[in-house]
Design an enzyme around this catalytic site. Structure first.
Site, mmCIF file in Angstrom:
data_model
loop_
_atom_site.group_PDB
_atom_site.id
_atom_site.type_symbol
_atom_site.label_atom_id
_atom_site.label_comp_id
_atom_site.label_asym_id
_atom_site.label_seq_id
_atom_site.Cartn_x
_atom_site.Cartn_y
_atom_site.Cartn_z
ATOM 1 N N SER A 1 -5.945 -3.880 1.512
ATOM 2 C CA SER A 1 -5.719 -2.930 2.217
ATOM 3 C C SER A 1 -6.998 -1.939 2.039
ATOM 4 O O SER A 1 -7.564 -1.258 3.063
ATOM 5 C CB SER A 1 -4.587 -2.290 1.726
ATOM 6 N N SER A 2 -7.245 -1.740 0.649
ATOM 7 C CA SER A 2 -8.487 -0.526 0.366
ATOM 8 C C SER A 2 -9.526 -1.236 0.716
ATOM 9 O O SER A 2 -10.628 -0.394 1.276
ATOM 10 C CB SER A 2 -8.643 -0.710 -1.207
ATOM 11 N N GLY B 1 -3.146 -9.625 -4.529
ATOM 12 C CA GLY B 1 -3.864 -8.721 -5.625
ATOM 13 C C GLY B 1 -5.381 -8.917 -5.526
ATOM 14 O O GLY B 1 -5.966 -8.823 -6.478
ATOM 15 N N ASP C 1 -9.663 -0.631 -8.067
ATOM 16 C CA ASP C 1 -9.869 -1.382 -6.903
ATOM 17 C C ASP C 1 -11.086 -0.898 -5.961
ATOM 18 O O ASP C 1 -12.111 -1.345 -5.256
ATOM 19 C CB ASP C 1 -8.931 -1.843 -6.016
ATOM 20 N N PRO D 1 -6.961 -12.682 1.709
ATOM 21 C CA PRO D 1 -5.636 -12.863 1.554
ATOM 22 C C PRO D 1 -4.782 -12.075 1.262
ATOM 23 O O PRO D 1 -4.962 -11.021 0.101
ATOM 24 C CB PRO D 1 -5.352 -14.082 0.284
#
Length: 331
Positions: A119-120, A115, A163, A111
């Protein structure tokens, strides 16, 4: 031969965001959601666009909703930036790449804008595919830094190491971003924790509550850089929660994380501007008897539940806030 790689969503269990604050944190990988890369040899280097990369829309409102959910550029800039950084790394380390090209395609079920680091995950999966394709070994402690600078230097995305570390290491990881370590070797101390030591966890996310990480972090970043003592003190207390949580897990006291997670969020509220809509989600979960804190920068919460009855209460109560509750799959 097609190379297939994956990277998973993540949730912060304890600690601070560690976006340059030299803090401490515990994170888990959430294998319920992931980003995948398919890569195979081809005459030219080709990036296959996905629906979110296209520029044709049904209406002005379709465009607006697409931008709100996916950003302005989709995933193509992430792929381009990752390929460039991989090439830079090889050149800087005198790694000669064979003269061959590839076609790359990405998919993601993570999603967006809540958070969980979608992207990463795409970039981590891409690096794994490129490493396989070109038979290049990048040390796992170095890889998170490479992923981070792909976002920060190439794309101007506000990003920290937490992350990328959990998405590279996977499972459950305690991270100590000690300032001296970061400045001397470029990475912190990363310690895997057996996921079997974890208590019963739930994750709840609501795209209506989404907040872009950069916007949430900016004010605290500025105040930290100015040396505001109250911000520095609170960030230190939040980091201590992660250290206390690590000790509790290793000593077989997983239930201690209940109060630590609640205290973690309450400390965060002292320095971060947390929207009321997010606080209502936290309070609704706590009213069920569960602990609750942000899993990232907002839009997703994580906590401990006691039994199936409490989990069912969470399903019912958080649905009122358009939040979907899942049990994170951690391996």
């Amino acid at each position: 031969m097609i190379i297939e790689t994956r990277a998973y969503a993540r949730a912060g269990l304890l600690g601070n965001p560690s976006d340059g604050f030299f803090g401490k944190t515990i994170s888990i990988s959430v294998r319920n959601f992931g980003a995948s890369i398919s890569l195979y040899e081809s005459p030219e280097l080709h990036i296959e666009p996905q629906p979110q990369d296209l520029n044709t829309f049904r209406s002005i409102f379709h465009l607006r909703d697409s931008v709100n959910m996916l950003g302005y550029n989709g995933g193509i800039p992430l792929i381009k930036a990752g390929i460039k950084k991989f090439g830079d790394y090889c050149e800087e380390n005198s790694i000669k790449l064979p003269n061959k090209n590839f076609t790359v395609r990405y998919r993601s079920s993570i999603p967006r804008q809540v958070g969980m680091s979608g992207s990463s995950a795409i970039i981590v999966a891409l690096f794994r595919a490129l490493m396989q394709f070109y038979k290049v070994e990048i040390p796992i402690e170095i890889l998170p830094q490479l992923v981070m600078v792909t976002e920060t230097e190439e794309l101007g995305i506000t990003a920290g190491l937490q992350d990328r570390v959990i998405q590279c290491y996977e499972g459950c990881v305690y991270m100590d971003f000690d300032k001296n370590l970061i400045q001397t070797q470029g990475y912190g101390r990363y310690e895997r924790i057996n996921p079997e030591l974890l208590p019963k966890l739930y994750v709840a996310y609501n795209t209506n509550l989404s907040k872009v990480s950069g916007k949430v972090h900016n004010d605290v970043r500025t105040r930290y850089d100015r040396g505001e003592q109250d911000v520095i003190d609170v960030l230190g207390q939040i980091a201590q929660k992660a250290e206390d949580g690590r000790t509790a897990l290793l000593e077989g006291r997983p239930d201690d994380l209940h109060s630590l997670m609640n205290e973690n969020f309450d400390l965060r509220c002292k320095i971060y501007n947390v929207p009321e809509s997010n606080k209502k989600l936290i309070n609704a979960a706590r009213a069920c008897g569960a602990s609750a804190k942000f899993a990232g920068s907002g839009g997703t919460i994580i906590g401990i539940y006691k039994d199936d009855d409490m989990l069912n209460q969470l399903f019912v109560q958080l649905k009122k806030f358009n939040a979907r509750v899942i049990r994170p799959f951690v391996v």
